[in-house]
Write an enzyme that holds these catalytic residues in place. Structure first.
Site, PDB file in Angstrom:
ATOM      1  N   ASP A 495      13.126  19.552  69.869  1.00 23.05           N
ATOM      2  CA  ASP A 495      11.830  19.450  70.549  1.00 23.05           C
ATOM      3  C   ASP A 495      12.069  19.505  72.052  1.00 23.05           C
ATOM      4  O   ASP A 495      12.921  18.777  72.588  1.00 23.05           O
ATOM      5  CB  ASP A 495      11.141  18.133  70.178  1.00 23.05           C
ATOM      6  CG  ASP A 495       9.736  18.075  70.743  1.00 23.05           C
ATOM      7  OD1 ASP A 495       8.823  18.566  70.060  1.00 23.05           O
ATOM      8  OD2 ASP A 495       9.558  17.539  71.851  1.00 23.05           O
ATOM      9  N   HIS A 508       0.823  28.133  81.577  1.00 21.69           N
ATOM     10  CA  HIS A 508       1.279  28.640  80.274  1.00 21.69           C
ATOM     11  C   HIS A 508       2.252  29.810  80.379  1.00 21.69           C
ATOM     12  O   HIS A 508       3.182  29.908  79.561  1.00 21.69           O
ATOM     13  CB  HIS A 508       0.072  29.028  79.414  1.00 21.69           C
ATOM     14  CG  HIS A 508      -0.687  27.841  78.914  1.00 21.69           C
ATOM     15  ND1 HIS A 508      -0.234  27.058  77.880  1.00 21.69           N
ATOM     16  CD2 HIS A 508      -1.864  27.288  79.334  1.00 21.69           C
ATOM     17  CE1 HIS A 508      -1.099  26.077  77.663  1.00 21.69           C
ATOM     18  NE2 HIS A 508      -2.103  26.188  78.536  1.00 21.69           N
ATOM     19  N   GLU A 539       6.380  23.773  70.601  1.00 22.07           N
ATOM     20  CA  GLU A 539       7.618  23.650  71.356  1.00 22.07           C
ATOM     21  C   GLU A 539       8.763  23.145  70.494  1.00 22.07           C
ATOM     22  O   GLU A 539       9.809  22.764  70.999  1.00 22.07           O
ATOM     23  CB  GLU A 539       7.408  22.702  72.539  1.00 22.07           C
ATOM     24  CG  GLU A 539       7.244  21.229  72.180  1.00 22.07           C
ATOM     25  CD  GLU A 539       5.818  20.870  71.833  1.00 22.07           C
ATOM     26  OE1 GLU A 539       5.497  19.679  71.788  1.00 22.07           O
ATOM     27  OE2 GLU A 539       4.994  21.791  71.604  1.00 22.07           O
TER      28      GLU A 539
END
Length: 637
Positions: A495, A508, A539
């Site tokens: 992560d 973004h 993610e």
């Protein structure tokens, strides 16, 4: 008391009044259950009997009679046992309450009359009463009402009986007959009304045209289908009109000539009529015309029944055209066509069929047995069949001739043929052969293209790692292999720390670049052929490491964590100042009794532990971590 005639008229008026009340009100009870309707009829007739007892007729001083028996007998006969008992009980109770020397005799007469009415109803056995039945009822009711006199004192009977029997019996008979006939006519009226309603419903819903015309050709009755055929607003719009008001004059004149011919002959006739409408449309009708006669037999009009056969005529025309073109079609059709009889003899084929089989075209002619054709095809190198399997191959093909089948065959020269076989009505078969060689080539090219597309579909568009679906398939495959071979399997779930803050701060597009950079580190880490790296979601990433134990997985995870740190991607939203990752490690040692879901849960909980410990860490799964946590409960960041 008035005169006997006035009293008689009063009694008859009461009878008529109550019968009339029932005739005009019983329709309100038609939807009620039968016992309720019978009870209501009995109540009304019982009330009538009571009123009649209150207005008796004096035949002579001291001798009073009434027509109560009429109401009670009618109730039982037309209303059944329920109505008869209700009316009898009401009348008997009232007569008993009234008292007097004749109270018991009156109750006996009422009971006898009630039994007469109920017995008459039961004797009908469900059939409709006739006028003869009503006359018999009147006589029986008159006799039953006199039974009460038999219980009177003898002195009274000897004094009264001769003077009372005939007039009272006659009055009861007449009143029962009149009341019964009134109810009989009402029942016939209702039945006739119901019949008319049914007939009207049938005529109006009849899909075929049905109409009646007078001698001058004017419509006097028509159903909606007739109005639809004639393009009229509704059936009423036809009344009083003729065909000339709806059809072109030529069509209307032809129809009128047909009608006059039937009227002149006096017999029914069935003909086919070609019609044209004003809007240019046309059609065909199968028409039955029959004279319409009055009761004397004189012809007063014409009944017409039309059935639209336009579609049938169209099909007949198309069939004729098809048959005319059949020869040309067989000759020029692109496909090969062949027909065999029940014994397997060729009876019909076109030139294209023979052209599809150039090496055996000379024997593919009428009269040749299909088995011999197939043997020659193998012998001449036309069909691909091992020599030792020829007879079995021929037997299979002969079986396909007995039922509908669809197969594809490949010839020795590389061509592909599509064969559609259908059994014929006489036990033979009809087959159509189509050259699909080009289609097969296109199909092969499409399969190759689909393989490429399938490969692309398994790659994430942003990171070019495997998609979640491809990852699930790879994990399932390697997990099954590890369990089968008793080899370890490790799973890393990665992560990106505080990625939402990264997106919020840098935007973004920068977030996408960050994910691509991290995925590059992951791809460089999962270098073995069996390793599978995937974008697990958002993610999150995952790596399947076959034949890797927990120690080896930790080494690989730490290597990956270091590579991400070495990117030195600035991350203002992280206390580390750069982009880092947290990694959870779950391992299946090949012998433990766990499932894929357990392995995923372990790696997921280990990732939660790494994030809870401050992120930028690698954590393995420990049993105590699973106690307060369940899969999917961690917080994304």
């Amino acid at each position: 008391m008035g005169s006997p005639w006035s009293e008689l008229l009063a009694n008859l008026a009461v009878v008529a009044m109550f019968v009339s009340v029932w005739i005009h009100t019983h329709v309100w009870l038609d939807r009620r259950p039968a016992p309720v309707k019978a009870a209501a009829f009995g109540l009304l007739m019982g009330a009538g009997a009571i009123v009649l007892m209150l207005t008796p007729m004096q035949l002579q001083p001291g001798v009073l009679v009434d027509l109560r028996a009429t109401m009670i007998a009618i109730a039982g006969f037309f209303g059944g046992p329920v109505a008869g008992i209700v009316a009898g009980v009401m009348a008997g109770a009232f007569r008993t309450f009234e008292g007097g020397i004749g109270a018991f005799a009156g109750a006996v007469g009422i009971a006898a009359t009630m039994l007469v009415g109920v017995a008459g109803n039961l004797a009908l056995r469900g059939r409709r009463p006739s006028m003869a039945d009503i006359m018999i009822l009147g006589a029986a009711a008159a006799c039953g009402s006199l039974l009460g006199l038999s219980v009177l004192p003898r002195s009274v009977v000897q004094t009264v009986l001769p003077q009372v029997v005939f007039p009272s019996s006659l009055l009861i008979f007449v009143s029962v007959a009149m009341s019964g006939l009134a109810l009989y006519q009402e029942r016939r009226r209702l039945e006739a009304l119901q019949s008319r309603r049914i007939f009207k419903a049938v005529v109006e819903t009849l899909p075929d045209c049905l109409n009646v015309k007078d001698l001058d050709g004017r419509f006097i009755a028509a159903n909606p289908a007739t109005a639809e055929l004639m393009h009229a607003a509704n059936a009423k719009a036809l009344i009083g009109k003729t065909d000339f008001d709806f059809y072109p004059s030529e069509t209307a004149r032809a129809f009128r000539e047909d009608e006059l011919a039937v009227l002149a002959s006096g017999t029914a006739s069935t003909i086919e009529q070609h019609l044209h409408h004003e809007d240019g449309t046309d059609g065909w009708l199968a028409t039955l015309k029959a004279p319409f006669r009055d009761r004397t037999g004189a012809v007063i009009g014409l009944i017409t029944h039309n059935r639209d056969i336009t579609e049938r005529k169209r099909l007949e025309t198309e069939l004729a055209e098809s048959q005319a073109r059949l020869g040309d079609a067989l000759t020029h059709m692109a496909d090969g066509l062949v027909m065999f009889d029940p014994a397997g003899k060729l009876i019909l084929c076109n030139a294209q069929y023979r052209a599809l089989f150039p090496k055996t075209a000379d024997i593919r002619v009428p009269g040749t047995d299909y088995r011999d054709i197939l043997r020659a095809s193998v012998a001449r190198g036309e069909s691909i069949t091992p020599p030792d399997a020829v007879e079995g191959w021929i037997a299979e093909i002969m079986v396909t001739q007995t039922h509908a089948s669809h197969r594809q065959i490949r010839l020795a020269d590389g061509r592909w043929l599509d064969v559609r076989t259908r059994p014929t009505g006489n036990g033979g078969s009809l087959s159509v052969f189509s050259d699909i060689t080009e289609a097969k080539q296109v199909e092969a090219e499409l399969l190759a293209a689909n393989e490429k597309l399938n490969l692309l579909a398994h790659r994430d568009g942003l990171t070019e790692l495997l998609t979640r679906r491809a990852f699930d398939e790879a994990l399932a495959r390697e997990f099954a292999r590890g369990r089968r071979n008793a080899t370890p399997l490790s799973l890393l779930i990665i992560d990106v720390d505080w990625f939402k803050r990264f997106n919020d701060h840098y935007g973004h597009p920068a977030g996408d670049e960050c994910l691509r950079a991290v995925s590059g580190c992951i791809e460089a880490t999962a270098r073995r052929p069996a390793d599978a790296a995937a974008r697990y979601g958002g993610e999150e990433f995952a790596i399947v490491l076959p034949e890797t134990d927990a120690r080896g997985a930790f080494v690989i995870a730490e290597t990956l964590r270091g590579k991400v740190r070495d990117l030195r991607l600035a991350h203002a939203g992280s206390e580390k100042g750069i982009v880092t990752v947290s990694i959870g490690v779950g391992t299946f040692d090949g012998s433990a009794d766990i499932e894929i879901a357990d392995l995923l849960r372990r790696a997921d909980e280990a990732l939660y532990g790494a994030k809870a410990a401050g992120r930028d860490r690698v954590h393995g799964w420990r049993p105590h971590l699973s106690e307060p946590r369940t899969t999917g409960s961690r917080h994304k960041a």
